[in-house]
Design a protein around this motif. Structure first.
Motif, PDB file in Angstrom:
ATOM      1  N   VAL A 281       0.835  -1.205   0.000  1.00  0.00           N
ATOM      2  CA  VAL A 281       0.000   0.000   0.000  1.00  0.00           C
ATOM      3  C   VAL A 281       0.869   1.255   0.000  1.00  0.00           C
ATOM      4  CG1 VAL A 281      -0.271   0.499   2.464  1.00  0.00           C
ATOM      5  CG2 VAL A 281      -2.219   0.765   0.928  1.00  0.00           C
ATOM      6  N   ARG A 282       0.366   2.318  -0.619  1.00  0.00           N
ATOM      7  CA  ARG A 282       0.988   3.640  -0.508  1.00  0.00           C
ATOM      8  C   ARG A 282       0.118   4.444   0.456  1.00  0.00           C
ATOM      9  NH1 ARG A 282       0.990   7.056  -5.775  1.00  0.00           N
ATOM     10  NH2 ARG A 282       2.751   5.788  -6.441  1.00  0.00           N
ATOM     11  N   PRO A 283       0.520   4.538   1.718  1.00  0.00           N
ATOM     12  CA  PRO A 283      -0.348   5.186   2.715  1.00  0.00           C
ATOM     13  C   PRO A 283      -0.573   6.654   2.372  1.00  0.00           C
ATOM     14  CG  PRO A 283       1.486   4.021   3.771  1.00  0.00           C
ATOM     15  CD  PRO A 283       1.797   4.102   2.311  1.00  0.00           C
ATOM     16  N   ASP A 284      -1.739   7.155   2.750  1.00  0.00           N
ATOM     17  CA  ASP A 284      -1.959   8.596   2.634  1.00  0.00           C
ATOM     18  C   ASP A 284      -1.824   9.207   4.028  1.00  0.00           C
ATOM     19  OD1 ASP A 284      -4.316   7.821   3.879  1.00  0.00           O
ATOM     20  OD2 ASP A 284      -5.495   7.949   2.037  1.00  0.00           O
ATOM     21  N   ALA A 285      -2.187  10.480   4.154  1.00  0.00           N
ATOM     22  CA  ALA A 285      -1.949  11.186   5.417  1.00  0.00           C
ATOM     23  C   ALA A 285      -3.017  10.880   6.468  1.00  0.00           C
ATOM     24  CB  ALA A 285      -1.886  12.685   5.152  1.00  0.00           C
TER      25      ALA A 285
ATOM     26  N   GLY B 268      -8.765  11.012   0.577  1.00  0.00           N
ATOM     27  CA  GLY B 268      -7.855   9.866   0.652  1.00  0.00           C
ATOM     28  C   GLY B 268      -7.027   9.694  -0.609  1.00  0.00           C
ATOM     29  N   GLY B 269      -5.978   8.930  -0.469  1.00  0.00           N
ATOM     30  CA  GLY B 269      -5.014   8.762  -1.550  1.00  0.00           C
ATOM     31  C   GLY B 269      -5.536   8.012  -2.758  1.00  0.00           C
ATOM     32  N   LEU B 270      -6.626   7.269  -2.598  1.00  0.00           N
ATOM     33  CA  LEU B 270      -7.173   6.527  -3.743  1.00  0.00           C
ATOM     34  C   LEU B 270      -8.116   7.374  -4.577  1.00  0.00           C
ATOM     35  CD1 LEU B 270      -7.959   3.068  -2.074  1.00  0.00           C
ATOM     36  CD2 LEU B 270      -6.105   3.584  -3.675  1.00  0.00           C
ATOM     37  N   GLY B 271      -8.507   8.551  -4.061  1.00  0.00           N
ATOM     38  CA  GLY B 271      -9.469   9.361  -4.789  1.00  0.00           C
ATOM     39  C   GLY B 271     -10.868   8.782  -4.696  1.00  0.00           C
ATOM     40  N   THR B 272     -11.735   9.259  -5.562  1.00  0.00           N
ATOM     41  CA  THR B 272     -13.132   8.833  -5.609  1.00  0.00           C
ATOM     42  C   THR B 272     -13.333   8.081  -6.906  1.00  0.00           C
ATOM     43  OG1 THR B 272     -13.809  10.739  -4.299  1.00  0.00           O
ATOM     44  CG2 THR B 272     -15.515   9.672  -5.619  1.00  0.00           C
ATOM     45  N   PHE B 273     -13.835   6.857  -6.832  1.00  0.00           N
ATOM     46  CA  PHE B 273     -13.876   6.058  -8.063  1.00  0.00           C
ATOM     47  C   PHE B 273     -15.036   5.070  -8.036  1.00  0.00           C
ATOM     48  CE2 PHE B 273     -11.898   2.135  -6.371  1.00  0.00           C
ATOM     49  CZ  PHE B 273     -11.336   2.612  -5.198  1.00  0.00           C
TER      50      PHE B 273
ATOM     51  N   ALA C 243     -10.320  -5.044  -8.869  1.00  0.00           N
ATOM     52  CA  ALA C 243      -9.012  -5.044  -9.545  1.00  0.00           C
ATOM     53  C   ALA C 243      -7.927  -4.527  -8.605  1.00  0.00           C
ATOM     54  CB  ALA C 243      -9.070  -4.191 -10.817  1.00  0.00           C
ATOM     55  N   LEU C 244      -8.261  -3.508  -7.808  1.00  0.00           N
ATOM     56  CA  LEU C 244      -7.290  -3.001  -6.833  1.00  0.00           C
ATOM     57  C   LEU C 244      -6.926  -4.077  -5.814  1.00  0.00           C
ATOM     58  CD1 LEU C 244      -8.131   0.607  -5.626  1.00  0.00           C
ATOM     59  CD2 LEU C 244      -6.019  -0.236  -6.639  1.00  0.00           C
TER      60      LEU C 244
ATOM     61  N   HIS D 135      -3.160  -5.678  -5.313  1.00  0.00           N
ATOM     62  CA  HIS D 135      -2.427  -5.702  -4.039  1.00  0.00           C
ATOM     63  C   HIS D 135      -2.158  -7.136  -3.575  1.00  0.00           C
ATOM     64  CE1 HIS D 135      -1.989  -1.481  -2.861  1.00  0.00           C
ATOM     65  NE2 HIS D 135      -3.097  -1.261  -3.542  1.00  0.00           N
TER      66      HIS D 135
END
Lengths: 402, 402
Positions: B360-364, B376-381, B388-389, B393
């Protein structure tokens, strides 16, 4: 193609200049929890200043969770849907060394390899022979012919070469001859579909005719062929947007993918300084220049976190030379992520910096890094949308609808 | 199906373990301006720690502004486009109680109801009769036949049952017999298309044959049929990704939708602790486990803000038992929002937490809530991109393209 048609319909001339600076595999990961990524660890005063003046975001190269190869990742950066338009390794490599691949031709990438006395592969890269050794061997292969097709072959780098077959009724739907392991024989070229039977037979005929000309070699006594592919016939930047576009890249494959978009390859040395010198010289002649920096990806694949940091810092030091070109629009991003931690390409979103002094709406970010990009003003979006943003900031897209 | 084909083509084996923990209706709203949502009000030290170590985002179940039912919302979480693949309530309920619904069969959901002396509906749920009363009534209905079709019927819970009709030339394009109000007669089963005329006639024949067997009942003297539907024939997780997948859910409908994806339903008690006990036991046998918590949604629909907070807090206390399974990838999210303030499902984006220690690439973010997820770091999707995510991972998707 629908979005390309829209962009084509809306494109309008301007005299603005755009630079797309791609740090290959830019996105990274922390090496330990709470740590910085490569980009965050790097001291980048120039990029941070551009981040403060510009706007940040994240791009998704293909789809969330999908790890891209460099080919589809660059097609996306150039605005082509990489799930619709496929460019095989053969055509990328051939294009990259200047071999003309027509729509009806079939290109392949070749690797010299070593076969043992029993005909089994003992080294898939022929001991990574030098270019000096490989070039004359490629010349020998150039003399090998088959009756009903024309073959052109060119050295790429070290143990690699590219070839293209031209003739009637060719089809690229052929499996690699590389068995992907040692201790087994080479595979024949096998057609995946009936239409490619004839082409596969021609390649096999050529492979057998070529075998004897390498038999005196200890290391490079044979070769594999991979990535059989034809030109995807993309509409060019010139056709779509009336752009004079150029590419400054040191690796053939990136020249190859840029050529698919009709970009002119420009000769350059292989440091950022030399690339930016070429860029300055190209300013008058080109509206759009794609500059490709390879070593961020290479250090990522090596698992060399500090090395990738150093590449980014060196790029940052060279940036003032790029800015001397006074681009109207500058994008700094990657084609995908290559975290040193993973030693491989990954699916993680890619940091993006858009700088366009006349038209940008800056966000609050004051540094260029994964964290600041994740909360950047552009949000997280598909890489295929990037080119339209660049064109818009360059005043090269007119209004849609009344 | 294009994305599923891509994911299928890229899927590769691994021995990693994935857990998808769905808190039904997780997303909420503040009860007053400036206040917290249910998730933000809840004390969740475990989830907050996972949020700090992981990465957050928001998912859109169907499209922005579209409020989903639980069926399509779960199909999206499982990676199936809910606008392409439709699963009716009948097949979900029938699947959920273990009735086999073939591609050519028609399933429906039944509700016992009360008719008054004039034949008008006086209670659409027959006074919510207990399962104890309903089970023998379902047995009576099982004895009712029609000439040219086979009917199987099974009790679900309280006043609800599921049925499936099997025979030649059946079609599910039939309107509900529930008039959706009291004081009016039941509707007949009406075909929406010519192809379903025959099936509607068979259902009406069965309904009339069943009427007398309930006439001695004061409350459950009749029933409505809803959600006529056939199996959507989805490719399974096994077919698409070679995954052994299981489902731990206490409500039949969620078992039903999980079965559509080929997940094996696992028996479990109905508290998070008991569900996580089942999960631990399943670790060896399954690659992917979907765990469904219903009561967040139920308290939301009750308008019970504090009750929903309490459910989230109880889940948080149980989480260490889930983590004992050491999943490689854990996602905590909802299928949709059910704000207590609205007492209903809503279209609001759903908070998402992805935890995958290796990749994972952690966000703040340091807390799991709507606000932290929105930045969040993944955005809105789109929810359909989530699987798939997870697969990425889990190291279960290989690279796309050269």
């Amino acid at each position: 193609m629908a979005d390309l048609e829209l962009m084509h319909a809306l494109s309008q001339p301007n005299d603005t200049k755009m630079v797309l600076l791609v740090l290959d595999g830019l996105g990274g990961l922390p090496m330990q929890p709470g740590g910085p990524t490569e980009l965050e660890a790097a001291r980048t005063p120039q990029l941070d200043r551009l981040a403060a003046e510009g706007v940040l975001g994240q791009i998704i190269p293909i789809l969330r969770g999908i790890t891209p190869g460099s080919g589809p990742a660059h097609l996306a950066l150039f605005g082509y849907d990489p799930l619709v338009h496929q460019a095989g390794r053969g055509v990328l490599e051939a294009n990259g060394v200047g071999l003309l691949v027509g729509a009806a031709d079939v290109a392949a990438r070749g690797n010299f390899c070593t076969l043992d006395a029993t005909g089994r592969v003992s080294d898939r890269r022929a001991g990574r022979i030098s270019s000096k050794i490989a070039v004359p061997l490629v010349e020998r292969l150039s003399a090998v012919n088959v009756p009903s097709a024309e073959i052109e072959i060119r050295h790429v780098k070290e143990y690699r070469f590219a070839m293209v077959m031209r003739g009637a009724g060719l089809h690229a739907d052929i499996a690699d001859t590389d068995p992907q392991q040692t201790g087994v024989p080479l595979l024949a070229a096998v057609a995946h579909s009936d239409g490619a039977q004839h082409t596969a037979a021609l390649f096999n005929q050529w492979i057998e005719a070529a075998r004897p000309v390498l038999s005196d070699q200890a290391a490079a006594n044979m070769f594999t062929l991979r990535g059989f592919s034809s030109d995807p016939q993309l509409p060019s930047f010139e056709q779509l947007y009336s752009l004079n576009a150029a590419c400054i890249a040191t690796y053939p494959m990136y020249l190859g993918v840029a050529r698919l978009a009709g970009m002119q390859p420009l000769l350059s040395g292989d440091t950022p300084e030399k690339q930016f010198t070429t860029l300055r010289a190209a300013r008058a002649d080109y509206d759009f220049v794609f500059v490709h920096i390879k070593s961020t990806d290479s250090r990522g694949e090596d698992g060399d976190f500090d090395g990738k940091v150093a590449v980014i810092e060196a790029l940052d030091r060279a940036l003032p030379q790029l800015l001397e070109c006074r681009p109207d629009v500058l994008v700094v991003t990657g084609d995908h992520s290559t975290p040193a931690r993973m030693r491989a390409h990954s699916w993680h979103p890619v940091p993006l910096l858009l700088w366009a002094p006349e038209t940008v709406r800056p966000d609050a970010a004051a540094a260029f890094g994964e964290d600041t990009c994740a909360s950047g003003g552009l949000g997280t979006f598909a890489a295929t949308d990037l080119l339209a943003l660049m064109l818009a900031h360059a005043g090269r897209l007119c209004k849609y609808g009344p």
